[in-house]
Design a protein around this motif. Structure first.
Motif, short mmCIF file in Angstrom:
data_model
loop_
_atom_site.label_atom_id
_atom_site.label_comp_id
_atom_site.label_asym_id
_atom_site.label_seq_id
_atom_site.Cartn_x
_atom_site.Cartn_y
_atom_site.Cartn_z
N GLU A 87 0.82 -1.21 0.00
CA GLU A 87 0.00 0.00 0.00
C GLU A 87 0.86 1.27 0.00
OE1 GLU A 87 -3.90 1.77 2.44
OE2 GLU A 87 -2.80 0.01 3.18
N PHE A 88 0.58 2.14 -0.97
CA PHE A 88 1.32 3.39 -1.14
C PHE A 88 2.83 3.16 -1.27
CE2 PHE A 88 -2.44 5.04 1.29
CZ PHE A 88 -2.99 5.78 0.25
N ALA A 89 3.24 1.94 -1.63
CA ALA A 89 4.66 1.58 -1.71
C ALA A 89 5.38 1.88 -0.40
CB ALA A 89 5.35 2.31 -2.87
N ALA A 90 4.67 1.68 0.71
CA ALA A 90 5.23 2.09 2.00
C ALA A 90 4.99 1.07 3.11
CB ALA A 90 4.63 3.45 2.39
N ALA A 91 3.73 0.78 3.42
CA ALA A 91 3.40 -0.04 4.58
C ALA A 91 1.96 -0.52 4.41
CB ALA A 91 3.58 0.77 5.87
N ARG A 98 -0.35 -5.54 2.27
CA ARG A 98 0.63 -6.18 1.40
C ARG A 98 -0.01 -6.53 0.07
NH1 ARG A 98 3.09 -4.12 5.21
NH2 ARG A 98 4.78 -5.19 6.30
N ALA A 99 0.81 -6.67 -0.95
CA ALA A 99 0.32 -7.15 -2.23
C ALA A 99 -0.16 -8.59 -2.09
CB ALA A 99 1.43 -7.06 -3.28
N LEU A 108 30.72 -4.31 -4.95
CA LEU A 108 29.83 -5.46 -4.93
C LEU A 108 29.35 -5.64 -3.50
CD1 LEU A 108 30.09 -8.77 -6.78
CD2 LEU A 108 29.78 -8.84 -4.31
N ALA A 109 28.03 -5.75 -3.33
CA ALA A 109 27.44 -5.88 -2.00
C ALA A 109 26.24 -6.81 -2.06
CB ALA A 109 27.00 -4.50 -1.49
N PRO A 110 25.78 -7.33 -0.93
CA PRO A 110 24.55 -8.14 -0.94
C PRO A 110 23.38 -7.31 -1.45
CG PRO A 110 25.71 -8.36 1.15
CD PRO A 110 26.37 -7.23 0.43
N ALA A 111 22.48 -7.94 -2.18
CA ALA A 111 21.25 -7.28 -2.63
C ALA A 111 20.09 -7.57 -1.69
CB ALA A 111 20.89 -7.75 -4.04
N SER A 112 20.23 -8.59 -0.88
CA SER A 112 19.22 -8.97 0.11
C SER A 112 19.91 -9.85 1.13
CB SER A 112 18.07 -9.73 -0.55
OG SER A 112 18.53 -10.95 -1.11
N PRO A 113 19.32 -10.02 2.31
CA PRO A 113 19.95 -10.92 3.28
C PRO A 113 20.07 -12.35 2.77
CG PRO A 113 18.34 -9.52 4.36
CD PRO A 113 18.16 -9.32 2.88
N GLY A 114 19.08 -12.78 1.99
CA GLY A 114 19.08 -14.15 1.49
C GLY A 114 17.88 -14.37 0.57
N GLU A 115 17.27 -15.55 0.68
CA GLU A 115 16.12 -15.87 -0.16
C GLU A 115 14.86 -15.11 0.29
OE1 GLU A 115 15.99 -20.38 -1.25
OE2 GLU A 115 16.95 -20.22 0.72
N ALA A 116 13.86 -15.14 -0.59
CA ALA A 116 12.56 -14.55 -0.27
C ALA A 116 11.99 -15.20 0.98
CB ALA A 116 11.60 -14.74 -1.45
N PRO A 117 11.45 -14.41 1.89
CA PRO A 117 10.93 -14.97 3.14
C PRO A 117 9.63 -15.74 2.95
CG PRO A 117 10.58 -12.60 3.08
CD PRO A 117 11.41 -12.94 1.88
N HIS A 118 9.35 -16.62 3.88
CA HIS A 118 8.10 -17.40 3.87
C HIS A 118 6.95 -16.49 4.28
CE1 HIS A 118 5.05 -20.27 5.32
NE2 HIS A 118 5.57 -21.09 4.42
N GLY A 119 5.80 -16.69 3.64
CA GLY A 119 4.62 -15.88 3.94
C GLY A 119 4.58 -14.60 3.13
N LEU A 120 3.43 -13.94 3.14
CA LEU A 120 3.26 -12.74 2.33
C LEU A 120 3.36 -11.45 3.12
CD1 LEU A 120 0.33 -13.86 -0.01
CD2 LEU A 120 2.80 -14.17 -0.29
N GLN A 121 3.31 -11.52 4.43
CA GLN A 121 3.38 -10.30 5.23
C GLN A 121 4.81 -9.76 5.32
OE1 GLN A 121 0.85 -8.33 6.67
NE2 GLN A 121 -0.24 -9.60 5.19
N ASN A 122 5.77 -10.66 5.38
CA ASN A 122 7.17 -10.25 5.45
C ASN A 122 7.73 -10.13 4.04
OD1 ASN A 122 9.87 -9.85 5.94
ND2 ASN A 122 10.23 -11.83 6.92
N PRO A 176 7.30 -12.41 -2.97
CA PRO A 176 8.23 -12.01 -4.02
C PRO A 176 9.05 -10.79 -3.63
CG PRO A 176 6.08 -11.13 -4.51
CD PRO A 176 5.94 -11.91 -3.22
N GLY A 177 8.84 -10.31 -2.39
CA GLY A 177 9.48 -9.07 -1.95
C GLY A 177 8.55 -7.90 -2.15
N GLY A 178 8.95 -6.78 -1.62
CA GLY A 178 8.14 -5.58 -1.76
C GLY A 178 8.99 -4.34 -1.57
N SER A 179 8.44 -3.19 -1.88
CA SER A 179 7.03 -3.00 -2.20
C SER A 179 6.69 -3.24 -3.67
CB SER A 179 6.61 -1.57 -1.84
OG SER A 179 7.37 -0.60 -2.56
#
Length: 434
Positions: A123-127, A130-131, A356-370, A143-146
């Motif tokens: 929502e509003f690309a902010a909080a 969730r999609a 060169l740096a990490p783009a994310s901590p790791g894989e996509a998290p489980h669930g849609l809220q996170n 799939p990540g967000g926002s």
């Protein structure tokens, strides 16, 4: 030829230029893919197949004026489109019809791109809400967000180009999760007119593709200085700084593996790599980005609070009412630290060509809220330079994990040329399949 929907944007552009493909055939292929996959992935909030086909037919009648001619685009649904709703994934904005396109949409449409539809977003690309979008490879994961829908749609072969935005890590992180490419350009180089503002000092419009060349097509459209005029250097001529950032303690096994693999592949290819430890002051950038984001978000959502009242979600009420108690002094300190670190970061490029740096901590998290932790993105967003996500490997759960290359402010063309040289090395698994 493979199904057109699976072509990179650059390959589709060449096929259209050569007369081997029409925009209508490409759009129809994308729509067929969406019809097959939408029930599982849910990447789109608005889609009008008849209108998209009609637009593609119209483009096919016109002379080709750019490499974007005939290519379909997904647009994150907090970016205005004159012929489609812009809902911000907010219950209070359903059915909203803007009077005109956002500037970024206007640019690509004027150059012959076909706006395929609107992609789902936090929502509003902010909080807040969730999609509904799910990870294309595993629907139990986000799939990540926002920029949820845009990242998933490109990752799933539903469209080859899509707009996203980044205030913290909302463009680069979904690229990492979905195994695709993304460019967050230098802050301010792409107009944000017509896109919902969250934090004026941070918000950046960027885009997803399936190759570095895809990213270049769009960068050319926005006339980023020097793009298309700087040849890709030989990998052996490059020096890359390996930056674990001050937040390495929050890395996960997938992110650690991607970072190590990328460094190993670069070394084998003859690239000079060196560990890059940032000055101590950079350790305060995550907090500074958070302060600025919430401090400026206070103004961004005040009108929503006054107009919507009790209908407005708690996340946005808290921002508008300054629940974090951010003071002017804290805002000044955060902006001053950012200015100090921008100068210091630019000076590091006397030693290295890119970071060169990490783009994310790791894989996509489980669930849609996170939708994922933006800790490996926020500092770079605040530093205002370009960031480019490159797929690298799969994590322990079998989902993609990427890395990112980072450059100094206004070095977008240089970063794209370096990425063109290094992507075949870093993204070895994709290169082996092509």
């Amino acid at each position: 030829m493979t199904e057109p929907c699976f072509l990179t944007a650059a390959a589709a552009s060449r096929a259209i230029a050569d007369g081997r493909l029409t925009s209508e055939a490409l759009v129809r292929s994308c729509l067929e893919r969406i019809e097959t996959r939408d029930a599982a992935v849910k990447a789109w909030l608005h889609l009008d197949p008849r209108a998209a086909i009609a637009a593609a037919r119209e483009v096919d009648k016109r002379p080709r004026i750019s490499r974007l001619h005939g290519l379909p685009f997904g647009v994150k649904d907090m970016i205005d489109t004159a012929d489609m709703p812009t809902t911000h994934n907010s219950a209070n904005w359903q059915g909203h019809r803007p009077a005109r396109d956002a500037a970024c949409v206007g640019v690509v449409r004027a150059l012959g791109a076909v706006i395929l539809g609107k992609t789902d977003t936090v929502e509003f690309a902010a909080a807040g809400r969730r999609a509904a979008t799910r990870h294309p490879m595993n629907p139990a994961h986000s799939p990540g967000g926002s920029s949820s829908g845009s990242g998933a749609a490109v990752g799933d072969g539903q469209v080859s180009l899509a707009f996203g935005t980044q205030t913290g890590g909302s463009l680069i992180r979904p690229a990492s999760f979905n195994g695709i490419y993304a460019l967050k350009p230098t802050w301010g180089t792409v107009s944000r007119e017509g896109a919902k503002i969250y934090a004026n000092s941070l918000d950046t419009i960027g885009w997803y593709g399936r190759s570095v060349e895809d990213l270049v097509l769009v960068a050319e459209a926005f006339r980023l200085d020097g793009v298309g005029h700087e040849p890709a250097p030989a990998p052996r001529a490059l020096r890359i700084g390996l930056c674990r950032t001050p937040y390495w303690s929050r890395i996960e096994p997938g992110g650690e593996r991607a970072f190590a693999l990328a460094a190993e592949r670069l070394t084998r290819a003859g690239v000079a790599v060196e560990d890059l430890v940032l000055p101590d002051a950079f350790g305060g950038l995550f907090e500074a980005q958070d302060t600025i984001m919430f401090g400026e978000g206070r103004a961004a959502f005040l009108d929503e609070l006054l107009i919507q009242g009790a209908r407005l979600g708690r996340d946005f009420v808290d921002r508008a009412e300054n629940a974090k108690g951010i003071t002017p002094d804290r805002m000044i300190a955060a902006h001053d630290l950012a200015a100090e670190c921008r100068r210091a970061f630019s000076a590091l490029f006397e030693r290295v060509d890119a970071v060169l740096a990490p783009a994310s901590p790791g894989e996509a998290p489980h669930g849609l809220q996170n939708t994922g932790d933006h800790v490996f993105n926020a500092m770079w967003t605040l530093l205002h330079g370009p960031c480019l996500s490159i797929p690298c490997t799969l994590g322990p759960g079998g989902l993609p994990v990427g890395i990112q290359l980072v450059g100094p402010r206004y070095a977008d063309a240089r970063l794209l040329s370096i990425a063109a040289a290094l992507a075949p090395v870093i993204d070895a698994e994709t290169a082996a399949q092509s």
